[in-house]
Design a protein around this motif. Structure first.
Motif, PDB file in Angstrom:
ATOM      1  N   UNK A   1     -12.141 -17.761  10.055  1.00 54.68           N
ATOM      2  CA  UNK A   1     -11.896 -19.010  10.754  1.00 54.68           C
ATOM      3  C   UNK A   1     -13.232 -19.482  11.323  1.00 54.68           C
ATOM      4  N   UNK A   2     -13.666 -20.679  10.956  1.00 58.60           N
ATOM      5  CA  UNK A   2     -14.958 -21.150  11.460  1.00 58.60           C
ATOM      6  C   UNK A   2     -14.988 -21.147  12.988  1.00 58.60           C
ATOM      7  N   UNK A   3     -16.051 -20.607  13.530  1.00 55.37           N
ATOM      8  CA  UNK A   3     -16.217 -20.607  14.985  1.00 55.37           C
ATOM      9  C   UNK A   3     -15.510 -19.447  15.681  1.00 55.37           C
ATOM     10  N   UNK A   4     -14.674 -18.724  14.951  1.00 54.05           N
ATOM     11  CA  UNK A   4     -13.984 -17.583  15.559  1.00 54.05           C
ATOM     12  C   UNK A   4     -14.700 -16.300  15.177  1.00 54.05           C
ATOM     13  N   UNK A   5     -15.197 -15.592  16.195  1.00 55.09           N
ATOM     14  CA  UNK A   5     -15.983 -14.392  15.955  1.00 55.09           C
ATOM     15  C   UNK A   5     -15.112 -13.264  15.431  1.00 55.09           C
ATOM     16  N   UNK A   6     -13.914 -13.181  15.962  1.00 54.49           N
ATOM     17  CA  UNK A   6     -13.051 -12.063  15.580  1.00 54.49           C
ATOM     18  C   UNK A   6     -11.829 -12.504  14.807  1.00 54.49           C
ATOM     19  N   UNK A   7     -12.100 -12.939  13.576  1.00 52.79           N
ATOM     20  CA  UNK A   7     -10.989 -13.373  12.739  1.00 52.79           C
ATOM     21  C   UNK A   7     -10.206 -12.155  12.258  1.00 52.79           C
ATOM     22  N   UNK A   8      -8.915 -12.350  12.033  1.00 50.99           N
ATOM     23  CA  UNK A   8      -8.111 -11.208  11.623  1.00 50.99           C
ATOM     24  C   UNK A   8      -8.299 -10.821  10.159  1.00 50.99           C
ATOM     25  N   UNK A   9      -8.161  -9.542   9.910  1.00 47.44           N
ATOM     26  CA  UNK A   9      -8.249  -8.995   8.559  1.00 47.44           C
ATOM     27  C   UNK A   9      -7.007  -8.125   8.356  1.00 47.44           C
ATOM     28  N   UNK A  10      -6.388  -8.283   7.210  1.00 44.12           N
ATOM     29  CA  UNK A  10      -5.217  -7.465   6.884  1.00 44.12           C
ATOM     30  C   UNK A  10      -5.549  -6.661   5.637  1.00 44.12           C
ATOM     31  N   UNK A  11      -5.137  -5.412   5.608  1.00 38.82           N
ATOM     32  CA  UNK A  11      -5.487  -4.584   4.457  1.00 38.82           C
ATOM     33  C   UNK A  11      -4.495  -3.450   4.273  1.00 38.82           C
ATOM     34  N   UNK A  12      -4.421  -2.937   3.063  1.00 39.26           N
ATOM     35  CA  UNK A  12      -3.567  -1.780   2.799  1.00 39.26           C
ATOM     36  C   UNK A  12      -4.171  -0.585   3.531  1.00 39.26           C
ATOM     37  N   UNK A  13      -3.334   0.163   4.245  1.00 37.92           N
ATOM     38  CA  UNK A  13      -3.867   1.264   5.054  1.00 37.92           C
ATOM     39  C   UNK A  13      -3.710   2.623   4.381  1.00 37.92           C
ATOM     40  N   UNK A  14      -3.336   2.618   3.106  1.00 36.76           N
ATOM     41  CA  UNK A  14      -3.171   3.886   2.387  1.00 36.76           C
ATOM     42  C   UNK A  14      -4.535   4.442   1.980  1.00 36.76           C
ATOM     43  N   UNK A  15      -4.572   5.728   1.682  1.00 39.89           N
ATOM     44  CA  UNK A  15      -5.796   6.358   1.169  1.00 39.89           C
ATOM     45  C   UNK A  15      -5.552   6.691  -0.308  1.00 39.89           C
ATOM     46  N   UNK A  16      -6.464   6.219  -1.168  1.00 41.44           N
ATOM     47  CA  UNK A  16      -6.302   6.381  -2.608  1.00 41.44           C
ATOM     48  C   UNK A  16      -7.157   7.538  -3.097  1.00 41.44           C
ATOM     49  N   UNK A  17      -6.578   8.319  -3.992  1.00 41.32           N
ATOM     50  CA  UNK A  17      -7.319   9.462  -4.532  1.00 41.32           C
ATOM     51  C   UNK A  17      -7.587   9.240  -6.020  1.00 41.32           C
ATOM     52  N   UNK A  18      -8.877   9.228  -6.349  1.00 37.11           N
ATOM     53  CA  UNK A  18      -9.306   9.034  -7.729  1.00 37.11           C
ATOM     54  C   UNK A  18      -9.869  10.364  -8.217  1.00 37.11           C
ATOM     55  N   UNK A  19      -9.457  10.790  -9.415  1.00 35.37           N
ATOM     56  CA  UNK A  19      -9.880  12.110  -9.888  1.00 35.37           C
ATOM     57  C   UNK A  19     -11.273  12.045 -10.542  1.00 35.37           C
ATOM     58  N   UNK A  20     -11.855  13.190 -10.884  1.00 31.34           N
ATOM     59  CA  UNK A  20     -13.230  13.201 -11.414  1.00 31.34           C
ATOM     60  C   UNK A  20     -13.393  12.497 -12.773  1.00 31.34           C
ATOM     61  N   UNK A  21     -12.290  12.103 -13.387  1.00 31.94           N
ATOM     62  CA  UNK A  21     -12.407  11.296 -14.602  1.00 31.94           C
ATOM     63  C   UNK A  21     -12.217   9.825 -14.294  1.00 31.94           C
ATOM     64  N   UNK A  22     -12.335   9.492 -13.018  1.00 25.39           N
ATOM     65  CA  UNK A  22     -12.188   8.110 -12.544  1.00 25.39           C
ATOM     66  C   UNK A  22     -10.809   7.547 -12.865  1.00 25.39           C
ATOM     67  N   UNK A  23      -9.813   8.410 -12.699  1.00 28.31           N
ATOM     68  CA  UNK A  23      -8.436   7.955 -12.880  1.00 28.31           C
ATOM     69  C   UNK A  23      -7.740   7.927 -11.523  1.00 28.31           C
ATOM     70  N   UNK A  24      -6.946   6.894 -11.322  1.00 29.58           N
ATOM     71  CA  UNK A  24      -6.185   6.759 -10.073  1.00 29.58           C
ATOM     72  C   UNK A  24      -5.081   7.805 -10.101  1.00 29.58           C
TER      73      UNK A  24
END
Lengths: 143, 220
Positions: B168-191
């Motif tokens: 938001x222009x002029x607003x220092x602390x604009x809100x951010x929404x995000x998925x709060x899960x933790x994702x694990x990717x294996x050593x072959x770069x697979x989810x």
């Protein structure tokens, strides 16, 4: 208490009567703490357990502190899979019930601390209730 | 007669209770020893039976190095989306992940094949140096990365994550929404798996250690 912290000792002594006054007022607070933040971060969160010892509802309407520029009552919410925060303009604590401010839920959002707060530091936040009751609460900064 | 049946009843109750306790104990023992039992789907971790390979993306890490798909190969990666102006859930999660990392370090295999990556969805405010200060406060091995909106959307989409930055222009602390899960990717770069909040360090590290043991040779 080591002589190195005369201010701390003074503050702790000063806060003792506050704790007593809090009990008398019918609302008590325990386990009040603020999470220490990484350097350069001006956004902190305060947690506590609020206990209403009276037989009527108490409504928390605001929180203020000379230690921060802005203090707001917030709640972390999950909406359609997205985690965000919403402002809680007031929170009702039911008679003889407690309300927990904890990570991932209700918290006091503490913006722009006036000085750098490190683990062990005390900081006072005033909780304001409907009807004019103001409770000064000593929060401890924890890592 | 009545007295005897009462005694009998008490005795039977005791026997049944003892049997129930025995079952609980056996289940707990099985859980501890039987690796597979602990990996049954639960509310902490969702494990994908057929892990999906991730495709190309490009971020920059907090040391201004390129962080792309190749950086996910050869290591188990814990990924978390967030932003540094986040007072509650991000520091809470990073502190939890730091404890989970400590637990993994203490395991027999150690944590050499593990990395923790904080992905900022707020590149507008989170510069590389800010990200570095932020993540290394929680754990000196943590990585902070970010990228432009299309790249963030790209990886988030592949993981089924989402975010919304309400600048938001002029607003220092604009809100951010995000998925709060933790994702694990294996050593072959697979989810490979996802940890759903509320997260706890032991819940994560315990399951991860078992998963690594089971999948290790296959996954690398």
């Amino acid at each position: 208490m080591r002589w190195r912290h005369p201010v701390l000792v003074g503050l702790m002594l000063a806060l003792n009567p506050i704790a007593a006054a809090t009990e008398e007022a019918g609302v008590s607070v325990r386990d009040a703490w603020v999470r220490e933040t990484p350097p350069g971060v001006a956004m902190m969160a305060g947690y506590m357990v609020l206990q209403n010892n009276t037989s009527r509802s108490q409504v928390l309407v605001a929180a203020r502190s000379s230690g921060f520029e802005i203090v707001m009552i917030h709640r972390t919410i999950v909406k359609e899979g997205l985690t965000g925060m919403e402002h809680a303009p007031k929170i009702e604590i039911l008679p003889n019930a407690s309300l927990i401010f904890a990570p991932g839920g209700y918290h006091l959002m503490l913006m722009n601390p006036k000085r750098t707060l490190r683990a062990g530091d005390p900081v006072v936040i005033n909780l304001e209730f409907r009807g004019g009751l103001v409770l000064p609460v000593a929060f401890e900064v924890r890592k | 007669m009545k007295k005897i049946s009462l005694e009998f009843g008490v005795m039977m109750t005791a026997v049944v209770l003892a049997a129930m306790l025995g079952v609980v104990w056996l289940a707990a023992t099985y859980r501890e020893n039987g690796s597979r039992a602990i990996l049954l789907p639960d509310r902490v971790m969702t494990l994908f039976p057929d892990p999906r390979p991730l495709t190309a993306f490009a971020f920059t890490d907090h040391e201004n190095r390129v962080f792309d798909l190749s950086r996910l190969k050869g290591k188990w990666s814990f990924l978390f989306f967030g932003y540094t102006h986040c007072p509650d859930i991000c520091p809470t999660t990073l502190a939890t992940l730091a404890r989970a990392h400590e637990n993994i370090v203490k395991s027999a295999v150690g944590a050499k094949d593990v990395q923790f990556v904080f992905i900022s969805v707020d590149p507008n405010r989170d510069t590389a140096s800010k990200l570095g200060q932020y993540v290394t406060y929680f754990d000196t091995t943590f990585l902070g990365v970010t990228g432009d909106n299309s790249q963030l959307g790209n990886l988030a989409g592949q993981l089924g994550a989402a975010y919304e930055v309400a600048i938001t222009p002029g607003v220092e602390n604009y809100p951010v929404y995000h998925t709060a899960a933790v994702f694990l990717v294996d050593p072959r770069a697979r989810y490979h798996a996802v940890f759903a909040p509320p997260l706890d360090a032991e819940g994560i590290s315990r399951r991860f250690k078992v998963l690594r043991e089971l999948e290790g040779p296959k996954a690398t």
